[in-house]
Design a protein around this motif. Sequence first.
Motif, PDB file in Angstrom:
ATOM      1  N   LEU A 180      -7.967   4.138  -4.331  1.00  0.00           N
ATOM      2  CA  LEU A 180      -7.146   4.889  -5.287  1.00  0.00           C
ATOM      3  C   LEU A 180      -7.997   5.931  -6.008  1.00  0.00           C
ATOM      4  O   LEU A 180      -7.593   7.095  -6.141  1.00  0.00           O
ATOM      5  N   ALA A 181      -9.158   5.531  -6.473  1.00  0.00           N
ATOM      6  CA  ALA A 181     -10.042   6.463  -7.183  1.00  0.00           C
ATOM      7  C   ALA A 181     -10.452   7.620  -6.266  1.00  0.00           C
ATOM      8  O   ALA A 181     -10.469   8.785  -6.709  1.00  0.00           O
ATOM      9  N   VAL A 225      -0.969  10.038  -3.472  1.00  0.00           N
ATOM     10  CA  VAL A 225      -0.936   8.582  -3.530  1.00  0.00           C
ATOM     11  C   VAL A 225       0.523   8.172  -3.663  1.00  0.00           C
ATOM     12  O   VAL A 225       1.226   8.642  -4.558  1.00  0.00           O
ATOM     13  N   LEU A 226       0.974   7.286  -2.779  1.00  0.00           N
ATOM     14  CA  LEU A 226       2.342   6.790  -2.813  1.00  0.00           C
ATOM     15  C   LEU A 226       2.306   5.264  -2.829  1.00  0.00           C
ATOM     16  O   LEU A 226       1.588   4.646  -2.039  1.00  0.00           O
ATOM     17  N   HIS A 227       3.049   4.674  -3.737  1.00  0.00           N
ATOM     18  CA  HIS A 227       3.099   3.224  -3.893  1.00  0.00           C
ATOM     19  C   HIS A 227       4.425   2.712  -3.346  1.00  0.00           C
ATOM     20  O   HIS A 227       5.472   3.326  -3.576  1.00  0.00           O
ATOM     21  N   VAL A 228       4.368   1.590  -2.658  1.00  0.00           N
ATOM     22  CA  VAL A 228       5.583   0.942  -2.168  1.00  0.00           C
ATOM     23  C   VAL A 228       5.562  -0.489  -2.680  1.00  0.00           C
ATOM     24  O   VAL A 228       4.584  -1.213  -2.477  1.00  0.00           O
ATOM     25  N   HIS A 229       6.637  -0.876  -3.360  1.00  0.00           N
ATOM     26  CA  HIS A 229       6.748  -2.225  -3.916  1.00  0.00           C
ATOM     27  C   HIS A 229       7.924  -2.945  -3.287  1.00  0.00           C
ATOM     28  O   HIS A 229       8.907  -2.321  -2.882  1.00  0.00           O
ATOM     29  N   GLU A 248      -8.989  -6.305  -3.692  1.00  0.00           N
ATOM     30  CA  GLU A 248      -8.527  -5.599  -4.881  1.00  0.00           C
ATOM     31  C   GLU A 248      -9.518  -4.509  -5.287  1.00  0.00           C
ATOM     32  O   GLU A 248      -9.126  -3.404  -5.666  1.00  0.00           O
ATOM     33  N   GLU A 249     -10.813  -4.803  -5.193  1.00  0.00           N
ATOM     34  CA  GLU A 249     -11.840  -3.798  -5.499  1.00  0.00           C
ATOM     35  C   GLU A 249     -11.789  -2.647  -4.507  1.00  0.00           C
ATOM     36  O   GLU A 249     -11.966  -1.482  -4.887  1.00  0.00           O
ATOM     37  N   LYS A 250     -11.569  -2.949  -3.246  1.00  0.00           N
ATOM     38  CA  LYS A 250     -11.485  -1.909  -2.214  1.00  0.00           C
ATOM     39  C   LYS A 250     -10.263  -1.024  -2.456  1.00  0.00           C
ATOM     40  O   LYS A 250     -10.341   0.204  -2.314  1.00  0.00           O
TER      41      LYS A 250
END
Length: 183
Positions: free
Chosen positions: A37-38, A47-51, A30-32
């Motif tokens: 992201l940062a 940045v593209l999110h896939v859920h 999660e930290e990585k």
Amino acid sequence: MTTAFVLIDMQMGMAERIASGRPRANPDAEEKVAALLALFRDRGLPVLHVHHDDADPDSPFRKGEPGGEPMPCAMPLAGEAVFWKSGSSAFAGTGLDAALRRIGADRIVVAGAVAAFCVTSTVRAANDLGFKVILPGDALLAFDIPAHDGGRIDPETVLRVTLSLLGADFAELVTADGVEARL
């Protein structure tokens, strides 16, 4: 060459698995993910999110349900594309391919969950579609799985085999810290 970050299935259903004590590799994943992201946001890179939106009503991975919400480390910002999938690959029926081509991305960094399942399907599909893939293995969630011949396969072995297979032909394997040098 435009590089985009594709973050897969970092949803509260995964956080629930972790909180339940399910064995997993990469306790700092999660930290990585947050660091990646940062990095992409600081550089102004896409940045593209896939859920995942599972058709099974008993699944925690449902659009509009608590388990379908993004994990705190992976919250989309305004303007970042969010795609919903119902299968394993982030490319199947989502429009991700077209979105990446629209922004001129020919290389993607893939991170998220779960390494041996949706990440694997996505990396292989990306390769088939002609994208160069960078895969930071320490920014992947990996859980134990049942063995086909009985017992369970520990998460470290699952991740090791998954990365070995993907690194052989489908992706360049790096650590999350090594991504910056490739941008």
